[in-house]
Design a protein around this motif. Structure first.
Motif, PDB file in Angstrom:
ATOM      1  N   ALA A 225     -43.971  -7.027  11.268  1.00  0.00           N
ATOM      2  CA  ALA A 225     -42.558  -6.903  10.900  1.00  0.00           C
ATOM      3  C   ALA A 225     -42.338  -7.141   9.412  1.00  0.00           C
ATOM      4  O   ALA A 225     -41.517  -6.487   8.786  1.00  0.00           O
ATOM      5  CB  ALA A 225     -41.719  -7.881  11.717  1.00  0.00           C
TER       6      ALA A 225
ATOM      7  N   VAL B 183     -40.085  -4.892   6.621  1.00  0.00           N
ATOM      8  CA  VAL B 183     -38.860  -5.427   6.048  1.00  0.00           C
ATOM      9  C   VAL B 183     -38.998  -5.730   4.561  1.00  0.00           C
ATOM     10  O   VAL B 183     -38.038  -5.591   3.813  1.00  0.00           O
ATOM     11  CB  VAL B 183     -38.426  -6.691   6.820  1.00  0.00           C
ATOM     12  CG1 VAL B 183     -37.218  -7.328   6.185  1.00  0.00           C
ATOM     13  CG2 VAL B 183     -38.146  -6.339   8.264  1.00  0.00           C
TER      14      VAL B 183
ATOM     15  N   ALA C 246     -36.515  -1.917  15.305  1.00  0.00           N
ATOM     16  CA  ALA C 246     -36.938  -1.925  13.897  1.00  0.00           C
ATOM     17  C   ALA C 246     -35.788  -1.481  12.995  1.00  0.00           C
ATOM     18  O   ALA C 246     -35.596  -2.038  11.906  1.00  0.00           O
ATOM     19  CB  ALA C 246     -38.153  -1.024  13.711  1.00  0.00           C
TER      20      ALA C 246
ATOM     21  N   GLN D 194     -32.622  -1.939  13.588  1.00  0.00           N
ATOM     22  CA  GLN D 194     -31.663  -3.044  13.524  1.00  0.00           C
ATOM     23  C   GLN D 194     -32.104  -4.098  12.517  1.00  0.00           C
ATOM     24  O   GLN D 194     -31.292  -4.612  11.746  1.00  0.00           O
ATOM     25  CB  GLN D 194     -31.474  -3.656  14.911  1.00  0.00           C
ATOM     26  CG  GLN D 194     -30.729  -2.743  15.857  1.00  0.00           C
ATOM     27  CD  GLN D 194     -30.736  -3.219  17.299  1.00  0.00           C
ATOM     28  OE1 GLN D 194     -31.545  -4.058  17.681  1.00  0.00           O
ATOM     29  NE2 GLN D 194     -29.838  -2.673  18.100  1.00  0.00           N
ATOM     30  N   VAL D 195     -33.403  -4.389  12.508  1.00  0.00           N
ATOM     31  CA  VAL D 195     -33.928  -5.369  11.549  1.00  0.00           C
ATOM     32  C   VAL D 195     -33.795  -4.829  10.128  1.00  0.00           C
ATOM     33  O   VAL D 195     -33.379  -5.548   9.205  1.00  0.00           O
ATOM     34  CB  VAL D 195     -35.399  -5.708  11.876  1.00  0.00           C
ATOM     35  CG1 VAL D 195     -36.039  -6.511  10.761  1.00  0.00           C
ATOM     36  CG2 VAL D 195     -35.482  -6.471  13.188  1.00  0.00           C
TER      37      VAL D 195
ATOM     38  N   THR E   2     -30.092  -4.863   8.969  1.00  0.00           N
ATOM     39  CA  THR E   2     -29.673  -6.227   8.630  1.00  0.00           C
ATOM     40  C   THR E   2     -30.279  -6.674   7.303  1.00  0.00           C
ATOM     41  O   THR E   2     -29.594  -7.282   6.475  1.00  0.00           O
ATOM     42  CB  THR E   2     -30.071  -7.202   9.751  1.00  0.00           C
ATOM     43  OG1 THR E   2     -29.480  -6.750  10.969  1.00  0.00           O
ATOM     44  CG2 THR E   2     -29.627  -8.615   9.452  1.00  0.00           C
ATOM     45  N   SER E   3     -31.555  -6.360   7.086  1.00  0.00           N
ATOM     46  CA  SER E   3     -32.228  -6.800   5.865  1.00  0.00           C
ATOM     47  C   SER E   3     -31.729  -6.070   4.633  1.00  0.00           C
ATOM     48  O   SER E   3     -31.885  -6.570   3.521  1.00  0.00           O
ATOM     49  CB  SER E   3     -33.737  -6.619   5.996  1.00  0.00           C
ATOM     50  OG  SER E   3     -34.064  -5.249   6.041  1.00  0.00           O
TER      51      SER E   3
END
Length: 134
Positions: free
Chosen positions: A5, A9, A68, A70-71, A74-75
């Motif tokens: 992850a 990110v 992925a 969504q992450v 958000t990031s």
């Protein structure tokens, strides 16, 4: 082999931290690759219970690629909103808030037309049939 992850990110955080203009999280290269994969291979759909229907849709998209996204969203969006809020730029903060959700981005990606192979009958060329036209 699964991708860690932090390797997904980290580039998104780096690009969001350096951006001072309006942020469109769907322009990130990693996000664009994930969204392009939906055009040929749609994500699984989960039917929502009546009490979970906030936006009027009866379903949502699930799976690793949606998680992925969504992450990544958000990031990218949260640092951009925090930076706009720290600058006191309300217009930029409103633009960040108005960015598409993951559900909307996936719906748009599903509308991307895919290129289908076209078959064409090829005839052998016979130069003797051309005669004096050359």
């Amino acid at each position: 082999m699964a991708t860690a992850a932090h390797s997904i990110v980290a580039p998104a955080l780096k690009s969001a931290a350096n951006d001072t203009g309006p942020v469109d999280w769907t322009r990130n290269p990693v996000v664009r690759k994930l969204l392009a994969s939906f055009a040929t291979n749609p994500p699984p759909i989960k039917m929502l219970a009546r009490h979970e229907r906030w936006d009027g849709f009866d379903y949502t998209y699930t799976g690793y690629r949606v998680a992925a996204l969504q992450v990544l969203r958000t990031s990218i969006v949260e640092p951009a909103y925090a930076a706009a809020e720290a600058r006191g730029d309300l217009d930029a903060a409103c633009a960040v808030c108005a960015s598409p959700s993951v559900f909307e981005a996936v719906q748009r990606a599903l509308c991307i037309p895919t290129l289908r192979p076209i078959t064409v009958a090829v005839r052998d060329l016979n130069p003797a049939a051309w005669g004096d036209t050359l």
